[in-house]
Motif scaffolding. Structure first.
Motif, PDB file in Angstrom:
ATOM      1  N   TYR A 143      39.969  44.293  39.076  1.00 40.41           N
ATOM      2  CA  TYR A 143      40.734  43.957  40.281  1.00 40.41           C
ATOM      3  C   TYR A 143      40.210  42.669  40.931  1.00 40.41           C
ATOM      4  CZ  TYR A 143      43.082  43.962  44.690  1.00 40.41           C
ATOM      5  OH  TYR A 143      43.833  43.560  45.760  1.00 40.41           O
ATOM      6  N   GLN A 144      38.889  42.528  40.993  1.00 36.20           N
ATOM      7  CA  GLN A 144      38.337  41.304  41.599  1.00 36.20           C
ATOM      8  C   GLN A 144      38.670  40.077  40.750  1.00 36.20           C
ATOM      9  OE1 GLN A 144      36.849  40.951  44.680  1.00 36.20           O
ATOM     10  NE2 GLN A 144      37.487  43.056  44.967  1.00 36.20           N
ATOM     11  N   LEU A 145      38.701  40.246  39.429  1.00 33.73           N
ATOM     12  CA  LEU A 145      39.089  39.119  38.560  1.00 33.73           C
ATOM     13  C   LEU A 145      40.571  38.795  38.738  1.00 33.73           C
ATOM     14  CD1 LEU A 145      37.043  40.072  35.367  1.00 33.73           C
ATOM     15  CD2 LEU A 145      36.714  38.049  36.792  1.00 33.73           C
ATOM     16  N   LEU A 146      41.392  39.837  38.865  1.00 34.00           N
ATOM     17  CA  LEU A 146      42.830  39.627  39.099  1.00 34.00           C
ATOM     18  C   LEU A 146      43.069  38.888  40.413  1.00 34.00           C
ATOM     19  CD1 LEU A 146      44.679  42.923  38.097  1.00 34.00           C
ATOM     20  CD2 LEU A 146      45.217  40.619  37.300  1.00 34.00           C
ATOM     21  N   LEU A 147      42.304  39.281  41.430  1.00 29.25           N
ATOM     22  CA  LEU A 147      42.427  38.595  42.728  1.00 29.25           C
ATOM     23  C   LEU A 147      42.117  37.113  42.569  1.00 29.25           C
ATOM     24  CD1 LEU A 147      40.749  40.648  45.602  1.00 29.25           C
ATOM     25  CD2 LEU A 147      43.142  39.989  45.364  1.00 29.25           C
ATOM     26  N   SER A 148      41.143  36.835  41.733  1.00 31.00           N
ATOM     27  CA  SER A 148      40.713  35.456  41.549  1.00 31.00           C
ATOM     28  C   SER A 148      41.751  34.637  40.779  1.00 31.00           C
ATOM     29  CB  SER A 148      39.373  35.455  40.803  1.00 31.00           C
ATOM     30  OG  SER A 148      38.965  34.157  40.534  1.00 31.00           O
ATOM     31  N   PRO A 165      31.869  35.650  42.114  1.00 33.07           N
ATOM     32  CA  PRO A 165      32.268  34.249  41.900  1.00 33.07           C
ATOM     33  C   PRO A 165      33.663  34.166  41.276  1.00 33.07           C
ATOM     34  CG  PRO A 165      30.006  34.595  41.194  1.00 33.07           C
ATOM     35  CD  PRO A 165      30.565  35.944  41.518  1.00 33.07           C
ATOM     36  N   PRO A 166      34.462  33.176  41.702  1.00 30.76           N
ATOM     37  CA  PRO A 166      35.841  33.086  41.208  1.00 30.76           C
ATOM     38  C   PRO A 166      35.891  32.610  39.753  1.00 30.76           C
ATOM     39  CG  PRO A 166      35.314  31.204  42.582  1.00 30.76           C
ATOM     40  CD  PRO A 166      34.136  32.121  42.661  1.00 30.76           C
ATOM     41  N   SER A 181      37.760  25.985  41.791  1.00 26.98           N
ATOM     42  CA  SER A 181      38.637  25.351  42.772  1.00 26.98           C
ATOM     43  C   SER A 181      39.537  26.361  43.489  1.00 26.98           C
ATOM     44  CB  SER A 181      39.509  24.315  42.070  1.00 26.98           C
ATOM     45  OG  SER A 181      40.245  24.956  41.045  1.00 26.98           O
ATOM     46  N   LYS A 182      39.564  27.571  42.989  1.00 21.42           N
ATOM     47  CA  LYS A 182      40.508  28.556  43.527  1.00 21.42           C
ATOM     48  C   LYS A 182      39.721  29.763  44.035  1.00 21.42           C
ATOM     49  CE  LYS A 182      44.653  30.948  41.905  1.00 21.42           C
ATOM     50  NZ  LYS A 182      45.371  31.343  40.698  1.00 21.42           N
ATOM     51  N   SER A 183      39.460  29.785  45.349  1.00 19.98           N
ATOM     52  CA  SER A 183      38.656  30.898  45.861  1.00 19.98           C
ATOM     53  C   SER A 183      39.496  32.162  45.963  1.00 19.98           C
ATOM     54  CB  SER A 183      38.080  30.531  47.229  1.00 19.98           C
ATOM     55  OG  SER A 183      39.135  30.341  48.132  1.00 19.98           O
ATOM     56  N   SER A 184      38.807  33.265  45.798  1.00 20.29           N
ATOM     57  CA  SER A 184      39.502  34.551  45.799  1.00 20.29           C
ATOM     58  C   SER A 184      39.858  35.009  47.207  1.00 20.29           C
ATOM     59  CB  SER A 184      38.599  35.613  45.184  1.00 20.29           C
ATOM     60  OG  SER A 184      38.546  35.461  43.810  1.00 20.29           O
ATOM     61  N   ALA A 185      40.852  35.845  47.263  1.00 17.87           N
ATOM     62  CA  ALA A 185      41.142  36.532  48.529  1.00 17.87           C
ATOM     63  C   ALA A 185      40.042  37.563  48.762  1.00 17.87           C
ATOM     64  CB  ALA A 185      42.490  37.220  48.428  1.00 17.87           C
ATOM     65  N   VAL A 186      39.830  37.904  50.020  1.00 17.90           N
ATOM     66  CA  VAL A 186      38.792  38.882  50.344  1.00 17.90           C
ATOM     67  C   VAL A 186      39.413  40.272  50.469  1.00 17.90           C
ATOM     68  CG1 VAL A 186      37.055  39.538  52.054  1.00 17.90           C
ATOM     69  CG2 VAL A 186      37.462  37.137  51.544  1.00 17.90           C
TER      70      VAL A 186
END
Lengths: 319, 432
Positions: B213-218, B306-307, B311-316
Motif C-alpha cells: 500500500y505504501q508503494l502504491l501511494l508512492s 522513502p518514495p 521527485s514524487k513524494s508520497s501522500a501521508v
C-alpha cells in the motif's frame, strides 16, 4: 449375554396407560402451567432468533439503523459461486472428517487400553485436562509452540533434526497445525465420553471372553464395540456439531491483529468475517452471514443423520 | 394448588418478558430535560480503565464538571464498543457522545450514528481564541471528513511509516534514503553483513499489506487501491505494476527475518524492539506498544517510507481517534461545550506525554520518536486513509481478494505478473 430390547417400548406404553384415572387428569391440568414458562423462553430465545436468522439470509442488512432490503436467494447464490466460501466449506468438511477420524481412533485406543490399564483413571483425567482449557488459550499456546523460534523447532534443532524444522504457521502448514491443536484439545472429552459407556459393561462379560481365549482386540470387537455403539453415535453427533462450528482456536492461532488466511478459514470464521466486516471496521454483511449459518446448520443436521444411519441397529443390552 | 401454579407461571412469564426489555444502558440521553445540568452527559468510551487515555479523559471530565457544573457519566466499554453504540443509538438508547475512529466512520454513518458536526467544530475552545477546527491541521481535517462533512473530533492521530534504530542510523532523521531503492541498498548492506534487517509479523496480513500500500501511494497516489477494488482495468495501470514490481524485487532480496510468513505476532516486532532487526514498516503505535520491552541501546524512530521516485513524494496515511456525537442527543450544546473544553492544548498535549501518541492539534508536540511523522502530517498536501478506506467500504474485496493475494506476493509464492493477473480476474469475478 447380549439381548435385543427392541420390544420394550410396548411395555412402557402399557405402564403409561395403567397410570390413567383421576391422577392422570390432574397431571394433564398441571401440564400447561408448568410447561408455559419454559415454552415461552424457548420460543423467545431459540425459535424466534432462529427464524429471524433464516429470514435474514434472504436480505441485505448491516445492522440496526441501516437499510434492510430483500434480495431473495441472492445471498445463497453468492455463496455457492464464491471461491472463498467453497474453500472454507471444504476446510470445514476436511477438519470435521480428519479430526473426527483421529478422535475416533484415539477413543478406540482408549477403550482397548484404558479399561485394563493400572493408571487408567489418571490417564483419563490427564487427557481430559486440555478440554477444560479455553480453546483460545489452547490456540495461543500451540501457536507459540509452533512459532519459527518456538519449542517445536528448538527441540528438533537440539535433536539434530534440522531438516524437519518447518515454518509451521505459514500458509502451507497452518491448517494442519490447527487440526493437531483441535485433536489435542478435544480428544479428552470423547475419551471420557466413550469410557463412561465402557465402565458400564459388566466385567463378567470380559471374564467369559478371556476364558474363551479372546484377545484384547477381540474383546473390543465382540464385547466393547456392540455395547458402546450408542455412545459412539452420540459422540459422533457431538463432534459433527463441534467440528462444523470450529472457530475460536483458529482465531487464537491467527491472533486478533489480522484476518485468518484463506488456508485456515472455516465456515464459522467466514461467518465471523461477514458479521464483523473484518478487522478494520468494515460494514457487516449480516444477510450473507445468516446464509452461512443456515448452510452450517444444514451440514450439521446432514452429518448427524448420516452418523445415526451408519450406526443404526437394534439397541443391545446385556442381560 | 392450581392457583399457586398459575401465579408461578405468570410470574415466570413476566420475568422472562422483563428480561427481554432490559436496556443496554440506563439514563439514556433521549429523555434529557431542557436543562442540561439536570441530567449528566453520557459518554461511552473504548479505553480500559487505568489506561493513559482513560485516566486523561477522566481528568478532563472532572475539570469540566468542576468548572461548568455539568456532570459526565462515563462508561468504559472496551474494544468492541462500536456494535453496542450503533445498536443503542438506533434504538434511541445511545450515549450523548462516544469514542470512535476513522475506520468506523462509514459504518456509523450508515447506521445513523453520526450527524452534522459543523457546529461542534466552530465551538470556541475555552481560554484560547480559536475554534476546534482552527487548531487542527488541514490534513487531519481532510482525513476525518467524508462526503457528509466531519465525522468526529479527533484527539489522537496515527500514520504508517518506517521504524528504524536511530542508534545505527543517526542521520536518517535529517537525511533519510532518497528513494525506496536507496533504502534497499542500505538494508542489503546489513544483510551482506550477516543480519536480517527487517522484521515482519507475517501472520498479520494487514501488516504485510502496509508494504504494497505504501508503494502504491508512492507510485499511483491516494485512491489507487480503491480503484483496484472497484475496477478490474485499474490492475493494468503502469503505476500499479511499478509498485508491485518494486515489492517483488524487495521480497527477492530476502531482507525479512527467516520464516517471516509463519511468525506469530508479536514475535517479530518484539525482536525488532530487542534490536535483532533494524527496520519495521508499521503504525505509529509500534513505539508505545514495544516501549516496555525495548532494548536500552535501541533508539526507535519513524520516518515515511522513502518514495519510489525521489521527485514524487508520497501522500501521508492518516488515521485518527476521537469523539463522535450522537445526532439524537438532546444535549448537543452541552456535548459541544465539553468537546471544546477537552480540546484545550493542556489536555491534548498529554496525548503525547501520557499516551505516547501523536496529538491531533497542530501546536501539540509529538513524542520525540514520532516528530518526523508529525511534521509530515502537518505539512501534507495529499493524504490517504489507511488502505484508502477500502477495508471499511469494500471489506469482502479487502479480506477475500487483496489481503490473500498480497500475502502470496510478499510471501514470495507468486510473482508480480501472477499477482496482477489474479487480482484483475478475482476483482472482476467479485463484481459480477
Amino acid at each position: 449375554m447380549v439381548a435385543d430390547i427392541g420390544a420394550r417400548p410396548a411395555a412402557r406404553r402399557g405402564r403409561v396407560k395403567a397410570a390413567g384415572g383421576a391422577l392422570h387428569g390432574e397431571r394433564r391440568r398441571l401440564y400447561l402451567p408448568l410447561l408455559l414458562p419454559a415454552l415461552i423462553a424457548y420460543l423467545l430465545f431459540f425459535v424466534a432468533p432462529s427464524i429471524f436468522g433464516v429470514v435474514l439470509s434472504f436480505a441485505e442488512w448491516s445492522g440496526l439503523g441501516t437499510e434492510f432490503s430483500w434480495v431473495g436467494i441472492a445471498n445463497y447464490a453468492e455463496l455457492l459461486s464464491s471461491r472463498i466460501f467453497l474453500s472454507s466449506f471444504l476446510n470445514t468438511v476436511l477438519l470435521t472428517l480428519i479430526v473426527g477420524v483421529a478422535l475416533f481412533l484415539i477413543a478406540v485406543a482408549a477403550m482397548v487400553a484404558l479399561r485394563t490399564a493400572r493408571a487408567g483413571a489418571f490417564i483419563r483425567s490427564a487427557v481430559f485436562l486440555p478440554f477444560m482449557i479455553s480453546p483460545i488459550a489452547v490456540g495461543l499456546a500451540v501457536s507459540f509452540l509452533f512459532n519459527p523460534k518456538g519449542m517445536v523447532n528448538s527441540v528438533l534443532g537440539l535433536a539434530g533434526l534440522d531438516a524437519l524444522r518447518q515454518p509451521w504457521l505459514g500458509p502451507e502448514l497452518i491448517f494442519r497445525v490447527i487440526m493437531v491443536g483441535v485433536v489435542w484439545s478435544a480428544a479428552g472429552f470423547y475419551v471420557v465420553l466413550v469410557m463412561s459407556a465402557v465402565d458400564g459393561i459388566p466385567p463378567s462379560l470380559y471374564e467369559v471372553a478371556r476364558i474363551e481365549g479372546a484377545s484384547l482386540i477381540q474383546q473390543f470387537r465382540y464385547v466393547t464395540l456392540p455395547l458402546t455403539r450408542d455412545m459412539i453415535a452420540i459422540a459422533a453427533a457431538l463432534w459433527a456439531i463441534a467440528g462444523i462450528k470450529t472457530f475460536e482456536i483458529i482465531i487464537a492461532f491467527v491472533g486478533t491483529a489480522g484476518t485468518p488466511p484463506l488456508e485456515a478459514r472455516t465456515l464459522a470464521v467466514e461467518q465471523y468475517l461477514r458479521v464483523t466486516g473484518g478487522r478494520v471496521g468494515g460494514m457487516a454483511q449480516l444477510g450473507e452471514a445468516a446464509a452461512i449459518g443456515v448452510v452450517m446448520t444444514a451440514i450439521t443436521v446432514a452429518l448427524i443423520v448420516l452418523s445415526r444411519r451408519i450406526q443404526r441397529r437394534d439397541r443391545l443390552e446385556w442381560s | 394448588m392450581r392457583n399457586s401454579i398459575r401465579v408461578a407461571a405468570v410470574v415466570s412469564a413476566l420475568l422472562v418478558l422483563s428480561a427481554c426489555g432490559t436496556k443496554i444502558q440506563g439514563g439514556a440521553s433521549s429523555d434529557v430535560s431542557s436543562d442540561p445540568k439536570a441530567k449528566p452527559l453520557v459518554y461511552w468510551g473504548k479505553w480500559a480503565k487505568g489506561t493513559p487515555q482513560a485516566t486523561l479523559f477522566e481528568n478532563v471530565i472532572a475539570d469540566f464538571t468542576k468548572e461548568t457544573g455539568v456532570k459526565v457519566d462515563v462508561q468504559w466499554l472496551g474494544k468492541a464498543e462500536e456494535e453496542q453504540i450503533k445498536n443503542a443509538i438506533a434504538t434511541g438508547e445511545g450515549p450523548d457522545f462516544f469514542d470512535t475512529a476513522i475506520d468506523h466512520t462509514a459504518e456509523f454513518r450508515a447506521a445513523g450514528a453520526l450527524g452534522d458536526m459543523s457546529a461542534v467544530f466552530k465551538a470556541k475552545i475555552p481560554g484560547e481564541n480559536a475554534t476546534i477546527e482552527e487548531v487542527l491541521p488541514k490534513s487531519v481535517l481532510q482525513a476525518i471528513s467524508d462526503d457528509k462533512g466531519y465525522g468526529f473530533v479527533p484527539h489522537s492521530v496515527f500514520s504508517v511509516g518506517l521504524w528504524y534504530d536511530a542508534a545505527r542510523y543517526p542521520d536518517f532523521a535529517t537525511t533519510p534514503p532518497k528513494t525506496f531503492r536507496d533504502f534497499l541498498t542500505v538494508a542489503g548492506k546489513e544483510k551482506d553483513a550477516g543480519r536480517r534487517p527487517i522484521a515482519l509479523d507475517g501472520t498479520v496480513n494487514s501488516y504485510n499489506a502496509f508494504w504494497l500500500y505504501q508503494l502504491l501511494l508512492s507510485t499511483a497516489g491516494p485512491g489507487a487501491l480503491r480503484q483496484l477494488a472497484e475496477d478490474p482495468a485499474a490492475w493494468d495501470r503502469p503505476d500499479v505494476k511499478r509498485a508491485v514490481t518494486e515489492l517483488e524485487s524487495f521480497v527477492k532480496a530476502g531482507l525479512f527475518q527467516p520464516d517471516y510468513m509463519a511468525t506469530k505476532f508479536p514475535d517479530a516486532q518484539n525482536a525488532w524492539a530487542a534490536g535483532d532487526h533494524t527496520f519495521n514498516l508499521n503504525g505509529t503505535w509500534l513505539g508505545s506498544e514495544t516501549a516496555s520491552i525495548r532494548a536500552q541501546a535501541v533508539q526507535a524512530r519513524i520516518i515515511s517510507l522513502p518514495p519510489v521516485d525521489a521527485s514524487k513524494s508520497s501522500a501521508v496515511t492518516i488515521g485518527a481517534l476521537g469523539w463522535g456525537v450522537n445526532p439524537k442527543s438532546k444535549s448537543q450544546q452541552a456535548v459541544s461545550d465539553f468537546l471544546a473544553f477537552a480540546m484545550q492544548k493542556k489536555y491534548i498535549d498529554r496525548i503525547a506525554t501520557d499516551a505516547d501518541n501523536i496529538p491531533s492539534r497542530s501546536d501539540s508536540p509529538a513524542p520525540e520518536a514520532l516528530t518526523s511523522i508529525q511534521e509530515s502530517i502537518r505539512t501534507a498536501t495529499a493524504v490517504s486513509l489507511d488502505f484508502d478506506g477500502v477495508a471499511t467500504v469494500a471489506p469482502k474485496w479487502f479480506n477475500d481478494v487483496f489481503l490473500p493475494l498480497d500475502d502470496k506476493l510478499i510471501g514470495g509464492s507468486i510473482g508480480a505478473g501472477k499477482f496482477l493477473a489474479e487480482g484483475k480476474a478475482q476483482t472482476a469475478e467479485l463484481g459480477e
